[in-house]
Design a protein around this motif. Structure first.
Motif, PDB file in Angstrom:
ATOM      1  N   HIS A   1      70.843  49.452  91.568  1.00  0.00           N
ATOM      2  CA  HIS A   1      71.682  49.074  90.448  1.00  0.00           C
ATOM      3  C   HIS A   1      70.896  49.368  89.191  1.00  0.00           C
ATOM      4  CE1 HIS A   1      74.465  47.257  93.231  1.00  0.00           C
ATOM      5  NE2 HIS A   1      73.438  46.664  93.805  1.00  0.00           N
ATOM      6  N   ARG A   2      71.187  50.497  88.564  1.00  0.00           N
ATOM      7  CA  ARG A   2      70.420  50.963  87.415  1.00  0.00           C
ATOM      8  C   ARG A   2      70.337  49.912  86.312  1.00  0.00           C
ATOM      9  NH1 ARG A   2      68.388  54.453  90.215  1.00  0.00           N
ATOM     10  NH2 ARG A   2      69.427  56.385  90.649  1.00  0.00           N
ATOM     11  N   SER A   3      71.443  49.264  86.021  1.00  0.00           N
ATOM     12  CA  SER A   3      71.427  48.327  84.904  1.00  0.00           C
ATOM     13  C   SER A   3      70.531  47.135  85.192  1.00  0.00           C
ATOM     14  CB  SER A   3      72.850  47.872  84.588  1.00  0.00           C
ATOM     15  OG  SER A   3      73.402  47.238  85.723  1.00  0.00           O
ATOM     16  N   ALA A   4      70.457  46.697  86.445  1.00  0.00           N
ATOM     17  CA  ALA A   4      69.603  45.557  86.762  1.00  0.00           C
ATOM     18  C   ALA A   4      68.147  45.980  86.894  1.00  0.00           C
ATOM     19  CB  ALA A   4      70.076  44.907  88.062  1.00  0.00           C
TER      20      ALA A   4
ATOM     21  N   HIS B   1      66.539  48.728  85.541  1.00  0.00           N
ATOM     22  CA  HIS B   1      65.939  49.245  84.315  1.00  0.00           C
ATOM     23  C   HIS B   1      66.905  49.085  83.138  1.00  0.00           C
ATOM     24  CE1 HIS B   1      62.544  50.852  86.453  1.00  0.00           C
ATOM     25  NE2 HIS B   1      63.361  51.363  87.323  1.00  0.00           N
ATOM     26  N   PRO B   2      67.079  47.853  82.672  1.00  0.00           N
ATOM     27  CA  PRO B   2      68.012  47.672  81.566  1.00  0.00           C
ATOM     28  C   PRO B   2      67.507  48.285  80.268  1.00  0.00           C
ATOM     29  CG  PRO B   2      66.867  45.632  82.032  1.00  0.00           C
ATOM     30  CD  PRO B   2      66.473  46.622  83.087  1.00  0.00           C
ATOM     31  N   LYS B   3      66.190  48.434  80.141  1.00  0.00           N
ATOM     32  CA  LYS B   3      65.599  49.034  78.956  1.00  0.00           C
ATOM     33  C   LYS B   3      64.999  50.376  79.348  1.00  0.00           C
ATOM     34  CE  LYS B   3      64.783  44.631  76.800  1.00  0.00           C
ATOM     35  NZ  LYS B   3      63.828  43.625  76.435  1.00  0.00           N
ATOM     36  N   PRO B   4      64.752  51.241  78.357  1.00  0.00           N
ATOM     37  CA  PRO B   4      64.176  52.556  78.679  1.00  0.00           C
ATOM     38  C   PRO B   4      62.801  52.434  79.339  1.00  0.00           C
ATOM     39  CG  PRO B   4      65.020  52.516  76.443  1.00  0.00           C
ATOM     40  CD  PRO B   4      65.044  51.106  76.942  1.00  0.00           C
TER      41      PRO B   4
ATOM     42  N   LEU C   1      57.054  54.346  70.770  1.00  0.00           N
ATOM     43  CA  LEU C   1      57.949  55.144  71.609  1.00  0.00           C
ATOM     44  C   LEU C   1      59.351  55.035  71.030  1.00  0.00           C
ATOM     45  CD1 LEU C   1      56.768  53.878  75.107  1.00  0.00           C
ATOM     46  CD2 LEU C   1      55.933  55.858  73.844  1.00  0.00           C
ATOM     47  N   GLU C   2      60.056  56.184  70.987  1.00  0.00           N
ATOM     48  CA  GLU C   2      61.387  56.182  70.379  1.00  0.00           C
ATOM     49  C   GLU C   2      62.322  57.164  71.077  1.00  0.00           C
ATOM     50  OE1 GLU C   2      60.814  55.469  65.744  1.00  0.00           O
ATOM     51  OE2 GLU C   2      59.769  57.255  66.441  1.00  0.00           O
ATOM     52  N   ASP C   3      63.547  57.186  70.588  1.00  0.00           N
ATOM     53  CA  ASP C   3      64.591  58.119  70.977  1.00  0.00           C
ATOM     54  C   ASP C   3      64.881  58.109  72.478  1.00  0.00           C
ATOM     55  OD1 ASP C   3      66.586  59.970  70.483  1.00  0.00           O
ATOM     56  OD2 ASP C   3      65.231  61.676  70.713  1.00  0.00           O
ATOM     57  N   PRO C   4      65.310  56.970  73.023  1.00  0.00           N
ATOM     58  CA  PRO C   4      65.633  56.936  74.459  1.00  0.00           C
ATOM     59  C   PRO C   4      66.852  57.804  74.772  1.00  0.00           C
ATOM     60  CG  PRO C   4      66.205  54.851  73.413  1.00  0.00           C
ATOM     61  CD  PRO C   4      65.518  55.682  72.376  1.00  0.00           C
ATOM     62  N   GLN C   5      66.749  58.553  75.860  1.00  0.00           N
ATOM     63  CA  GLN C   5      67.805  59.453  76.320  1.00  0.00           C
ATOM     64  C   GLN C   5      67.901  59.351  77.841  1.00  0.00           C
ATOM     65  OE1 GLN C   5      69.708  61.370  74.235  1.00  0.00           O
ATOM     66  NE2 GLN C   5      68.589  60.440  72.522  1.00  0.00           N
ATOM     67  N   PRO C   6      69.033  59.766  78.431  1.00  0.00           N
ATOM     68  CA  PRO C   6      69.110  59.810  79.894  1.00  0.00           C
ATOM     69  C   PRO C   6      68.041  60.761  80.436  1.00  0.00           C
ATOM     70  CG  PRO C   6      71.293  59.992  78.945  1.00  0.00           C
ATOM     71  CD  PRO C   6      70.309  60.106  77.801  1.00  0.00           C
ATOM     72  N   TRP C   7      67.400  60.351  81.514  1.00  0.00           N
ATOM     73  CA  TRP C   7      66.336  61.127  82.148  1.00  0.00           C
ATOM     74  C   TRP C   7      66.974  62.204  83.027  1.00  0.00           C
ATOM     75  CZ3 TRP C   7      62.822  58.851  86.517  1.00  0.00           C
ATOM     76  CH2 TRP C   7      61.729  59.695  86.747  1.00  0.00           C
ATOM     77  N   LYS C   8      66.573  63.464  82.866  1.00  0.00           N
ATOM     78  CA  LYS C   8      67.158  64.565  83.641  1.00  0.00           C
ATOM     79  C   LYS C   8      66.992  64.360  85.147  1.00  0.00           C
ATOM     80  CE  LYS C   8      66.921  68.155  80.161  1.00  0.00           C
ATOM     81  NZ  LYS C   8      66.284  69.397  79.726  1.00  0.00           N
ATOM     82  N   LYS C   9      65.863  63.806  85.569  1.00  0.00           N
ATOM     83  CA  LYS C   9      65.611  63.599  86.997  1.00  0.00           C
ATOM     84  C   LYS C   9      66.532  62.530  87.574  1.00  0.00           C
ATOM     85  CE  LYS C   9      62.047  62.463  90.330  1.00  0.00           C
ATOM     86  NZ  LYS C   9      60.683  62.046  90.549  1.00  0.00           N
ATOM     87  N   ASP C  10      66.897  61.541  86.761  1.00  0.00           N
ATOM     88  CA  ASP C  10      67.742  60.435  87.205  1.00  0.00           C
ATOM     89  C   ASP C  10      68.561  59.959  86.006  1.00  0.00           C
ATOM     90  OD1 ASP C  10      68.903  58.176  88.261  1.00  0.00           O
ATOM     91  OD2 ASP C  10      67.055  57.371  89.090  1.00  0.00           O
ATOM     92  N   PRO C  11      69.716  60.596  85.744  1.00  0.00           N
ATOM     93  CA  PRO C  11      70.489  60.315  84.534  1.00  0.00           C
ATOM     94  C   PRO C  11      70.917  58.861  84.362  1.00  0.00           C
ATOM     95  CG  PRO C  11      71.253  62.337  85.551  1.00  0.00           C
ATOM     96  CD  PRO C  11      70.306  61.701  86.524  1.00  0.00           C
TER      97      PRO C  11
ATOM     98  N   VAL D   1      68.940  56.484  84.411  1.00  0.00           N
ATOM     99  CA  VAL D   1      67.783  55.829  83.796  1.00  0.00           C
ATOM    100  C   VAL D   1      67.553  56.451  82.425  1.00  0.00           C
ATOM    101  CG1 VAL D   1      65.279  55.485  83.975  1.00  0.00           C
ATOM    102  CG2 VAL D   1      66.713  55.340  86.017  1.00  0.00           C
ATOM    103  N   ARG D   2      67.368  55.603  81.424  1.00  0.00           N
ATOM    104  CA  ARG D   2      67.021  56.108  80.093  1.00  0.00           C
ATOM    105  C   ARG D   2      65.502  56.064  79.940  1.00  0.00           C
ATOM    106  NH1 ARG D   2      69.458  54.015  75.202  1.00  0.00           N
ATOM    107  NH2 ARG D   2      68.331  52.154  75.774  1.00  0.00           N
ATOM    108  N   HIS D   3      64.969  57.064  79.236  1.00  0.00           N
ATOM    109  CA  HIS D   3      63.518  57.113  79.014  1.00  0.00           C
ATOM    110  C   HIS D   3      63.251  57.474  77.559  1.00  0.00           C
ATOM    111  CE1 HIS D   3      62.663  61.547  78.775  1.00  0.00           C
ATOM    112  NE2 HIS D   3      63.918  61.544  79.157  1.00  0.00           N
TER     113      HIS D   3
END
Length: 151
Positions: free
Chosen positions: A34-37, A39-42, A111-121, A123-125
């Motif tokens: 459950h992505r939201s649970a 890794h709720p933050k980047p 650290l700034e500019d969180p975006q969806p991670w290409k390896k696992d969209p 998850v934001r990084h």
């Protein structure tokens, strides 16, 4: 009686095989994430594609290890930015990198500019890191250095 024993044996064997098949299938199935649970933050992705939250150390120069952050103490880790204080251990590469000396420079990390991670969209990084040198500057560096992070 012999037919009854044979029927019971076949039924029991079928039951054992069915139980083994179901157990094996459920054990090999990947757990639901459950992505939201989880890794709720980047997260911060390192050069080995590991995701971390509030790491105490982070390698900046993955190819040769000549620059790394150590002793990171995070004061903020939010959905938009993260901030830490620590030390940048930086090889001066004099006379050349293999014979160089690691120098310590106090920094503030942002650290700034969180975006969806290409390896696992799901998850934001964080995609950008800024280092602010709070004391002495490494030769050739500016007070604030900004770097793109791995995707």
């Amino acid at each position: 009686m012999r037919g009854s024993v044979m029927g019971t044996t076949v039924t029991l064997a079928a039951g054992v095989l069915l139980t083994a098949a179901v157990t094996t299938a459920s054990a090999s199935a990947p757990p639901a994430v459950h992505r939201s649970a989880a890794h709720p933050k980047p997260v911060l992705v390192d050069c080995l594609w590991h995701r971390t939250v509030r790491p105490t150390d982070f390698i900046l120069a993955c190819g040769d290890g000549n620059s790394r952050l150590t002793g990171l103490r995070w004061s903020r880790w939010s959905g938009q930015a993260a901030t830490a204080a620590g030390v940048n251990l930086l090889n001066d590469c004099k006379p050349y990198c293999a014979a160089g000396t690691f120098r310590r420079y106090a920094v503030t990390v942002r650290l700034e500019d969180p975006q969806p991670w290409k390896k696992d969209p799901g998850v934001r990084h964080y995609t950008r890191m800024s280092l602010t040198y709070t004391g002495a500057l490494p030769e050739g560096f500016q007070r604030v250095m900004t770097y793109p992070l791995w995707d």
